[in-house]
Design a protein around this motif. Structure first.
Motif, PDB file in Angstrom:
ATOM      1  N   GLU A   6       1.907  31.760  13.394  1.00  0.00           N
ATOM      2  CA  GLU A   6       2.564  33.002  12.992  1.00  0.00           C
ATOM      3  C   GLU A   6       3.748  32.649  12.104  1.00  0.00           C
ATOM      4  N   PHE A   7       3.989  33.491  11.117  1.00  0.00           N
ATOM      5  CA  PHE A   7       5.109  33.309  10.207  1.00  0.00           C
ATOM      6  C   PHE A   7       5.911  34.602  10.133  1.00  0.00           C
ATOM      7  N   ARG A   8       7.170  34.463   9.763  1.00  0.00           N
ATOM      8  CA  ARG A   8       7.990  35.616   9.417  1.00  0.00           C
ATOM      9  C   ARG A   8       8.656  35.271   8.087  1.00  0.00           C
ATOM     10  N   CYS A   9       9.134  36.280   7.400  1.00  0.00           N
ATOM     11  CA  CYS A   9       9.744  36.057   6.091  1.00  0.00           C
ATOM     12  C   CYS A   9      11.083  36.775   6.022  1.00  0.00           C
ATOM     13  N   GLY A  19       7.130  40.674   8.849  1.00  0.00           N
ATOM     14  CA  GLY A  19       6.002  39.915   9.358  1.00  0.00           C
ATOM     15  C   GLY A  19       5.083  39.630   8.183  1.00  0.00           C
ATOM     16  N   MET A  20       4.449  38.480   8.165  1.00  0.00           N
ATOM     17  CA  MET A  20       3.609  38.118   7.022  1.00  0.00           C
ATOM     18  C   MET A  20       2.475  39.115   6.813  1.00  0.00           C
ATOM     19  N   VAL A  39      10.259  31.703   4.172  1.00  0.00           N
ATOM     20  CA  VAL A  39       9.179  31.793   5.157  1.00  0.00           C
ATOM     21  C   VAL A  39       9.493  30.836   6.303  1.00  0.00           C
ATOM     22  N   GLU A  40       9.382  31.335   7.524  1.00  0.00           N
ATOM     23  CA  GLU A  40       9.671  30.532   8.718  1.00  0.00           C
ATOM     24  C   GLU A  40       8.506  30.639   9.689  1.00  0.00           C
ATOM     25  N   GLN A  41       8.176  29.511  10.325  1.00  0.00           N
ATOM     26  CA  GLN A  41       7.014  29.451  11.201  1.00  0.00           C
ATOM     27  C   GLN A  41       7.407  29.531  12.671  1.00  0.00           C
ATOM     28  N   PHE A  42       6.540  30.164  13.456  1.00  0.00           N
ATOM     29  CA  PHE A  42       6.672  30.224  14.907  1.00  0.00           C
ATOM     30  C   PHE A  42       6.394  28.828  15.466  1.00  0.00           C
ATOM     31  N   THR A  43       7.231  28.366  16.382  1.00  0.00           N
ATOM     32  CA  THR A  43       7.074  27.019  16.947  1.00  0.00           C
ATOM     33  C   THR A  43       5.943  26.932  17.959  1.00  0.00           C
ATOM     34  N   GLU A  55      11.389  28.792  13.493  1.00  0.00           N
ATOM     35  CA  GLU A  55      12.241  27.955  12.650  1.00  0.00           C
ATOM     36  C   GLU A  55      13.339  28.864  12.098  1.00  0.00           C
ATOM     37  N   GLY A  56      14.568  28.388  12.042  1.00  0.00           N
ATOM     38  CA  GLY A  56      15.696  29.198  11.579  1.00  0.00           C
ATOM     39  C   GLY A  56      16.413  29.955  12.679  1.00  0.00           C
ATOM     40  N   ASP A  57      15.849  29.963  13.876  1.00  0.00           N
ATOM     41  CA  ASP A  57      16.528  30.616  14.990  1.00  0.00           C
ATOM     42  C   ASP A  57      17.692  29.758  15.477  1.00  0.00           C
TER      43      ASP A  57
END
Length: 124
Positions: A6-9, A19-20, A39-43, A55-57
């Motif tokens: 999952e990604f968020r932007c 949400g992507m 763009v940041e990915q769910f770990t 990522e980025g949290d």
């Protein structure tokens, strides 16, 4: 074994996350040449409250009485870990043992308290 991808932007102009899947045909915007979108990915991990860790949290790390820090979740050299936003101190795969070497579910030692885009003051 499967893992949720999952990604968020982060939209720098709109100061919000997308949400992507809601961006559809706008995926061409996301490349290294366009710093307005990050763009940041769910770990694949959840924090102690069941919140997805991206990522980025910014997370508060705690473990018994000896650990209480604020760190940024990062992706570097093919792995997720935590650090100060510039340097990654440890990768997650190194964290699933405690001081005695006993395995435990380390994501319970994290609590998401913000992110680097909306709450950078937490890190100062």
């Amino acid at each position: 074994m499967s893992r949720e991808i999952e990604f968020r932007c982060w939209n720098e102009h709109g100061k919000c996350f997308h949400g992507m899947n809601e961006l559809g045909d706008k995926l061409h915007l996301f490349n290294n040449k366009n710093p307005s979108y990050v763009v940041e990915q769910f770990t694949g991990l959840l924090d102690c409250n069941g919140v997805k860790i991206f990522e980025g949290d910014i997370v508060k790390m705690f473990y018994q009485d000896w650990l209480d820090k604020t760190q940024v979740i990062m992706f570097m050299e093919g792995t997720f870990g935590y650090g100060d936003g510039k340097f990654m101190f440890s990768a997650f795969h190194c964290l699933d043992m405690d001081m005695r070497g006993a395995s435990h579910h380390f994501s319970y030692a994290f609590e998401v308290i913000g992110n680097i885009h909306q709450h950078p003051e937490i890190l100062t």
